[in-house]
Structures are given as C-alpha cells and as structure tokens.
Scaffold this motif. Structure first.
Motif, mmCIF file in Angstrom:
data_model
loop_
_atom_site.group_PDB
_atom_site.id
_atom_site.type_symbol
_atom_site.label_atom_id
_atom_site.label_comp_id
_atom_site.label_asym_id
_atom_site.label_seq_id
_atom_site.Cartn_x
_atom_site.Cartn_y
_atom_site.Cartn_z
ATOM 1 N N ARG A 408 0.829 -1.208 0.000
ATOM 2 C CA ARG A 408 0.000 0.000 0.000
ATOM 3 C C ARG A 408 0.863 1.257 0.000
ATOM 4 O O ARG A 408 0.392 2.340 0.314
ATOM 5 N N ILE A 409 2.127 1.124 -0.340
ATOM 6 C CA ILE A 409 3.064 2.245 -0.333
ATOM 7 C C ILE A 409 3.614 2.449 -1.748
ATOM 8 O O ILE A 409 3.976 1.485 -2.431
ATOM 9 N N LYS A 410 3.700 3.710 -2.168
ATOM 10 C CA LYS A 410 4.280 4.054 -3.459
ATOM 11 C C LYS A 410 5.369 5.097 -3.243
ATOM 12 O O LYS A 410 5.166 6.106 -2.568
ATOM 13 N N LEU A 411 6.544 4.845 -3.786
ATOM 14 C CA LEU A 411 7.678 5.740 -3.613
ATOM 15 C C LEU A 411 7.487 7.007 -4.439
ATOM 16 O O LEU A 411 7.219 6.960 -5.646
ATOM 17 N N LEU A 412 7.647 8.162 -3.750
ATOM 18 C CA LEU A 412 7.570 9.442 -4.441
ATOM 19 C C LEU A 412 8.955 10.004 -4.720
ATOM 20 O O LEU A 412 9.344 10.201 -5.871
ATOM 21 N N VAL A 413 9.717 10.262 -3.625
ATOM 22 C CA VAL A 413 11.073 10.793 -3.762
ATOM 23 C C VAL A 413 11.982 10.024 -2.812
ATOM 24 O O VAL A 413 11.665 9.884 -1.626
ATOM 25 N N ALA A 414 13.117 9.530 -3.320
ATOM 26 C CA ALA A 414 14.048 8.779 -2.491
ATOM 27 C C ALA A 414 14.730 9.699 -1.482
ATOM 28 O O ALA A 414 14.874 10.905 -1.707
ATOM 29 N N ALA A 415 15.161 9.123 -0.357
ATOM 30 C CA ALA A 415 15.781 9.901 0.718
ATOM 31 C C ALA A 415 17.063 10.564 0.269
ATOM 32 O O ALA A 415 17.381 11.686 0.687
ATOM 33 N N GLU A 416 17.800 9.907 -0.607
ATOM 34 C CA GLU A 416 19.082 10.451 -1.042
ATOM 35 C C GLU A 416 18.910 11.735 -1.849
ATOM 36 O O GLU A 416 19.837 12.549 -1.960
ATOM 37 N N GLU A 417 17.708 11.945 -2.421
ATOM 38 C CA GLU A 417 17.445 13.167 -3.169
ATOM 39 C C GLU A 417 16.907 14.279 -2.263
ATOM 40 O O GLU A 417 16.919 15.449 -2.651
#
Length: 456
Positions: A408-417
């Motif tokens: 139920r989770i969709k990645l928006l922006v990675a932490a490294e960015e």
C-alpha cells in the motif's frame, strides 16, 4: 553469669549484706547468686544497646535488600551473562585438557572419526579409533573377543555425537559427525555368569522401547545383542532386531558374539561387519577396529509377552530353527515390496527454513527518509522503519506514525534526493522531549532521565 545476667555468689547467711536481686541458687541451696543493684542498672542499659544494635542491623539489611530489588533486572542479566561465560570457558578448558578438535557437522547422515579416543581415557594408553558409518551402509556389527574394546568403541562413537551436539570439541585428529534427534542406547556393563531371564527381560523391554522411538534421524547403540538367554533363540531375536533397525532407516552400531549375526550382516544390504583386532600369537586383544571383516531358553515366548511384534517373532523363529519357510514369512509380512511404515514416537530435527528474498529486496526499495504515498488515502509520509520479515514498514504521517503493508506504499522521492549524507533523522522522527533528554545524556549522567522508544 546466670540466665544472661552478671551475678555474685554469696553464702546464704550473708544475703542481707549484699543489696540486689536473687537470680539463682546452688543445688544445695547454701549459695545464692545475687545481681547487685549497680550491675542491674548497667544490665538494663546493655539490653537497650543490644536492641538498638539489632534494629540498626535490620535497617541496614532492609536498605541493602531494597537496593538489590531496584536493580533486580541488572543482577539477573549479569547472572545470565556469568553463567554463559562460565559455560564457554568450561568448554574451552575441557577442550584444552583433552587436546580436542572442532568436529565438522554434516546433514548427510555420515559419521567419520579419525584417530579418536574415549574422553575418559588417557592419550598415552588409548588406542586410536578410526570409524566410518553411513557411506557404506547404515549399520555396523562389531564382533571380537571379550575385553577387546567393542563396548569402548561403541561408547566413543555415541559420546562424540552427543558432545558435538552440545557444542563441545571431541578428542581426535579429525571428525565429521551428523546431527541426531536421539541417541538410543542399550549398553549393559557388569556382565557375569548369573545372567538369567530377568536380565533378558530388561534388555528386551529396553530394545522394544528403542524400536518404537527410532527413526531415520536416530543413532542406536546396542551392546551384546541377544545375550542373557538360550543362544539359538537369542541369535534369532538379534537378527530380527537388526532387520527392524535396518528397515526403519536409522544409523546403528551393535556388538555380538553370534556367528549367525555375522552372516546376516554380510548378506544384508546396508549392514557391515567389523571386528576388534586380535593377536593370535600372544592371544592378546589389540583394541583396534577393522571394518569390513568379521572376527573370530524361552526367549521367543518372553519377547512375545513383552510386546515384540509377530513379524519380528516369525523372523526370529526362522533364524533360530530354520523351520519357517520363506513363503510363510513373505505371506505374514505382506510380500517383499510391502513395508510397514511406523512413525517414530521421538522428537524430530527441525531444519532451518531458507530466508525469503522479499525482505532484502524491499529493504533496498524503501529506505529511512523516503517520501512515499499511502494508498488508498493518498496521504504523503516519510518512511521511519524499513520493511520487516512480515512485509510491514512504519511511515510518519503529518499527525501520527502508522504501520502499513509495503503493497500500500508508493515511492515518491528517495531519501538520497531529499536529505544530505549522514542526515540526523531523529530531528523528524523523535519527540522534542526525547531529543532534549538524549542531548543531556550525551553530555553527562542525568538521574531519572529516560528516552522512550515506540514498540513495534
């Protein structure tokens, strides 16, 4: 000193000359023991001081007990750690004393020992034992003269297996041992001429219990198989027991004197003969095991009464008397190809399950600090904790933290960015109180300050 009081012995006629209290008198009554008035006041003061001393002792013990109770968890953790360290050091000292080596553990049901010796025998006097079981068959039948070392060989193999499963080193040059769910033994020492039916009954009862528990993951050790009764019938029962062990698929090691049992071991698949070497010139045992070679009553009725299955009794009768036709044995057993599978009653070895790759894969996909979209509400959050073995991770929303399935989770922006390298995420996820307390504790010890972590 009379009755805990300081007294003066005074003759009866001088009683009036000594002021004080009479505490006791002699057996004849001629002497009185008088506590003077001056001493009485001092005794009273002494008793008060003793009471104060006892109260102070009790107070100190109460305080010490309360201090121990407050740190109960610490003491218990220290005790467990000391026990573990003591066990580890004890194993190390035992290994050094025995000059032992670390055995290899295999899962192929193989036992290989090179130049091993019984743990209780000295290195100077013990004859090295080289032994193999499992590669060429599941069973070994050891024969040889009395006091030739058969029982010591059997005990050495059993002890090595148990020691390895207890995390101990074994006294040998090299060893590869398999895990066993049970090591089942019927080893009788103190043999004598007065063996009778009661001894045989005890052995049969023990062996039948072993046959109920033995399975493909067991190791069975039987000493002097079939002894204690009529040789012919005992030999037949010995062969029937070996046949039952061979069918159940366990590893077994037995000793015997019956020549017919040696012939059975030579003809049966998966069973190997072995002998203890003997010097014919000096007539002395050499205490060396040679594998692949054989060395130089009312038993049936009692075995049946004790619960031995009919198929085993029929096989014993044929081996003992030869009057049972193979056709009858085949009919009783239901044919050669039919096998009666009996599940063992003992415990089983649990094999370690292979780790699933989903946790590792998702740990790479989602990292702490990732900006994600929570479905189906389409709320934005930040990952606090990565995916666990159940496929669930923790997400920081605007007002609370939630545990949610990775599907139920969709990645928006990675932490490294979003964040620089080595960013302190406690600024986002920790409470103000926790951050303040952690800062104080990093500077110096703070009494009563604690950091509360959320449980998973």
């Amino acid at each position: 000193n009379r009755n805990g009081k300081m007294c003066l012995p005074v003759k009866k006629e001088y009683r009036s000359s000594v002021p004080g209290s009479v505490i006791d008198k002699s057996a004849t009554g001629a002497t009185l023991f008088i506590e003077p008035e001056a001493v009485a006041s001092m005794n009273s003061e002494l008793e008060l001081l003793k009471m104060e001393e006892e109260n102070e002792t009790r107070r100190i013990l109460y305080e010490l007990t309360a201090m121990v109770a407050e740190n109960r968890e610490v003491f218990e953790a220290d005790k467990r750690l000391i026990e573990k360290l003591d066990y580890i050091f004890a194993k190390g000292k035992l290994s050094a004393a025995m000059e032992a080596k670390e055995p290899q553990i295999n899962t192929e049901r193989n036992i290989r020992i090179r130049n091993g010796r019984h743990p209780l025998m000295s290195r100077e006097h013990a004859v090295p034992l080289s032994f193999e079981l499992g590669d060429r068959g599941n069973g070994v039948v050891i024969t040889g003269p009395n006091t030739g070392g058969k029982t010591v060989t059997m005990k050495t193999v059993g002890l090595f297996c148990i020691m390895a499963q207890c995390g101990l080193h074994v006294p040998c040059e090299e060893a590869s041992l398999c895990m066993n769910n049970q090591v089942l033994c019927d080893i009788g020492d103190g043999q004598n001429i007065s063996e009778n039916l009661s001894t045989f009954s005890a052995h049969i009862t023990n062996v039948l219990d072993i046959l109920k528990k033995a399975g493909p993951e067991s190791l069975v050790l039987l000493d002097e198989l079939g002894s204690g009764t009529d040789p012919a019938e005992g030999m037949g029962i010995a062969i029937a027991i070996l046949e039952s062990l061979r069918q159940c698929g366990c590893l077994f090691l037995v000793t015997t004197h019956y020549p017919e049992v040696k012939g059975y071991a030579e003809a049966a698949d998966g069973v190997e003969n072995a002998r203890m070497a003997f010097d014919r010139e000096t007539l002395q045992p050499l205490y060396r095991l040679v594998q692949g070679e054989a060395g130089e009553s009312c038993a049936l009725f009692i075995a049946k009464k004790l619960g031995m299955p009919d198929a085993m009794l029929l096989r014993a009768e044929q081996a003992a008397y030869g009057n049972l036709k193979p056709e009858r044995l085949q009919a009783e057993s239901g044919g050669k190809k039919k096998k009666h599978v009996i599940l063992p009653e003992g415990p089983r070895i649990r094999k370690q399950k292979e780790e699933k790759g989903i946790q590792k894969e998702l740990a790479v996909k989602f990292t702490v600090g990732d900006s994600v979209l929570v479905l189906p509400d389409k709320k934005t959050g930040i990952v606090c904790r990565t995916v666990n073995e159940k496929g669930v991770l923790q997400v920081q929303l605007q007002d609370r933290k939630i545990w949610i399935n990775h599907k139920r989770i969709k990645l928006l922006v990675a932490a490294e960015e979003l964040y620089p390298e080595d960013y302190d995420f406690s600024i986002i996820f920790d409470t103000v109180e926790n951050r303040k307390n952690r800062h104080q504790m990093e500077r110096k010890h703070q009494e009563g300050v604690e950091i509360r972590m959320e449980e998973e």
